[in-house]
Design an enzyme around this catalytic site. Structure first.
Site, PDB file in Angstrom:
ATOM      1  N   ASP A 107      27.287  47.336   9.498  1.00 60.41           N
ATOM      2  CA  ASP A 107      26.269  48.084   8.759  1.00 60.41           C
ATOM      3  C   ASP A 107      26.777  49.442   8.295  1.00 60.41           C
ATOM      4  OD1 ASP A 107      23.896  49.139   7.794  1.00 60.41           O
ATOM      5  OD2 ASP A 107      23.083  49.575   9.789  1.00 60.41           O
ATOM      6  N   ASP A 294      24.817  50.033   1.115  1.00 61.96           N
ATOM      7  CA  ASP A 294      24.373  49.716   2.470  1.00 61.96           C
ATOM      8  C   ASP A 294      24.496  48.218   2.759  1.00 61.96           C
ATOM      9  OD1 ASP A 294      23.168  49.520   4.916  1.00 61.96           O
ATOM     10  OD2 ASP A 294      21.270  50.423   4.326  1.00 61.96           O
TER      11      ASP A 294
END
Length: 509
Positions: A107, A294
């Site tokens: 992430d 992201d």
């Protein structure tokens, strides 16, 4: 991982940096992590909706969404809005000696590594995932410092420990990570992953723990301080792509990367220009917006103002906003008249009494005669709706639409307003007629076709299609903000250049 409009924040667009990719000619010396792809299913969609509702009220109150997102300088807000439920891409790491295996989301929108602890006794989610057993590792070191990470869908809590972490064929030694002893959210109960490995900057790391990526660089485990993502969007399941630490594989992309500098350390944040719908300016980001690349967010999240326009153009179902229709009915003609009279757009909503003007943007007038269940006053809602109407009308005036058509169009947009962080359904048979949606980054236009931004759930006559766009409103000075998640990164190979603090995009192979 995956965040919560205010006036348009003008920002100076950075010039295009066409720098050569680090070590592009050879794939040698790279650390590779194969990714597995899990198709979105109905169970995940249901859990996503439940968990979004679970966290929405908490987030609206905790992060000050009424008058600004978070405290000045606070960087935990975006993490707190992340919803990992629809995450599709996972990879495997090992922790300890001998190595204990865990499936994690890599992430770029957070910075900590956490996995379930063997000491997690009272959270049901822990019983369905692999748990770290410190007693079985010869390289374990006790830390014990308490840790909490709050997401949009709940929170995890636990304590820090240190151990060796194996990524691909290399080992980061004495890595600090969180042993989660509490995972209360439905998200973590039904999730296909055990934990999260954050690849953001240390500035947003809970407990100021050094991220895994930092240790990989400092311990000389990678050839260059660069990592890259390639998502295999053609795979329904199984091999879903690859993360390459130390550079990028030329087989994963076509042509040259367009690089833009990181403007706000914490997330991989950069300046972005206009957003085009069907090749036409949406108007909202023509003065500049910020964006975050992201990998922990599945969809593309952006300001409600533009998401409602996209929903209208693609025929997505929306949530009818009574405040929106009330503003158009009562003030629509007045707003239009003021725009035609060339009043300053940023001051129009304060001129008609729905906002006050703070010198840069409108804010709610603060008379809270009616407060909704989620703690947001009706005055704030009407102020935000007025500001959206101004942007919509400006855009229609640029297209020389009649006043009657403009007011009718604004009412149509009111019916397409998306629910915050919610999904919108579309007709699977209408993809061919849906417009492209494009993002201007580093002076270049990055186009997404309907086939690329629509996600299909199921097959055959039972197939459902959902929009790859979701609403997220972050007011100035942090916003307007876009989150470019897997829908975007799957089409455009993404390079995260830690050494030069820049992000690069090129067409994925």
């Amino acid at each position: 991982m995956g965040m919560k409009g205010g006036g348009v924040a003008a920002s100076v667009l950075v010039s295009l940096l066409l720098l050569p990719l680090v070590a592009p000619a050879s794939a040698e010396g790279l650390v590779r992590i194969g990714l597995k792809k899990k198709p979105i299913d109905e169970n995940s969609r249901l859990a996503a909706r439940l968990s979004s509702e679970e966290g929405r009220v908490l987030n609206d109150r905790r992060y000050g969404l009424r008058n600004g997102l978070g405290e000045a300088g606070a960087d935990t807000d975006i993490i707190a809005l992340k919803n990992y439920m629809n995450a599709q891409y996972f990879g495997e790491i090992g922790i300890g000696t001998p190595s204990q295996k865990f499936t994690v989301i890599f992430d770029t929108g957070s910075s900590n590594l956490w996995i379930p602890s063997a000491k997690c006794y009272f959270s049901l989610a822990c019983f369905f995932h692999s748990k770290y057993k410190a007693s079985q590792s010869s390289t374990y070191k006790k830390n014990g410092k308490h840790a909490d990470i709050r997401y949009g869908t709940g929170a995890i809590s636990g304590f820090f420990s240190e151990d060796h972490v194996k990524i691909g064929g290399v080992v980061a030694e004495e890595q600090a990570f969180i042993e989660a002893t509490r995972e209360p959210s439905v998200t973590f109960l039904v999730a296909k992953f055990d934990g999260i490995l954050g690849l953001g900057f240390q500035e947003i790391s809970v407990g100021n723990a050094k991220p895994v990526w930092y240790n990989m660089v400092e311990q000389g485990l990678v050839k260059e301080p660069v990592f890259s993502f390639w998502f295999n969007r053609n795979a329904d399941e199984g091999e879903g792509g690859e993360i390459v630490f130390g550079g990028a594989d030329p087989n994963h992309y076509k042509g040259e990367h367009t690089f833009v500098p990181v403007t706000h350390k914490g997330y991989w944040q950069f300046d972005m220009g206009d957003v085009l719908i069907g090749g036409q300016s949406s108007g909202f980001c023509s003065g500049g917006c910020s964006a975050i690349a992201d990998s922990g967010t599945s969809l593309i999240a952006g300001p409600t103002t533009i998401i409602a326009e996209i929903n209208h153009k693609i025929g997505a179902s929306g949530v009818v906003s009574q405040e929106c229709k009330a503003v158009v009915a009562q003030y629509g003609q007045q707003i239009l008249d003021l725009l035609l009279a060339e009043s300053q757009p940023a001051k129009i909503c304060s001129q008609i009494g729905l906002c006050t003007f703070d010198g840069s943007r409108g804010v709610g007038i603060g008379i809270e005669s009616v407060v909704s269940d989620n703690g947001i006053s009706r005055s704030d809602a009407m102020c935000s709706t007025c500001e959206m109407a101004v942007v919509w009308m400006q855009n229609q005036l640029r297209q020389n639409q009649t006043q009657e058509r403009i007011l009718s169009y604004i009412n149509e947009l009111c019916e397409r307003l998306p629910s915050p962080m919610g999904e919108s359904s579309v007709d699977c048979n209408s993809l061919a007629s849906m417009p492209s949606v494009s993002f201007t980054i580093g002076g270049k236009t990055f186009v997404l076709s309907a086939e690329q931004y629509i996600l299909k759930v199921g097959d055959g006559v039972a197939a459902q299609c959902i929009s790859g766009f979701t609403a997220l409103d972050v007011p100035p000075p942090r916003g307007p903000l876009w989150i470019l998640g897997d829908v975007f990164m799957g089409v455009y190979h993404t390079v995260f250049d830690y050494g030069n603090l820049q992000v690069g995009f090129a067409e994925a192979a």
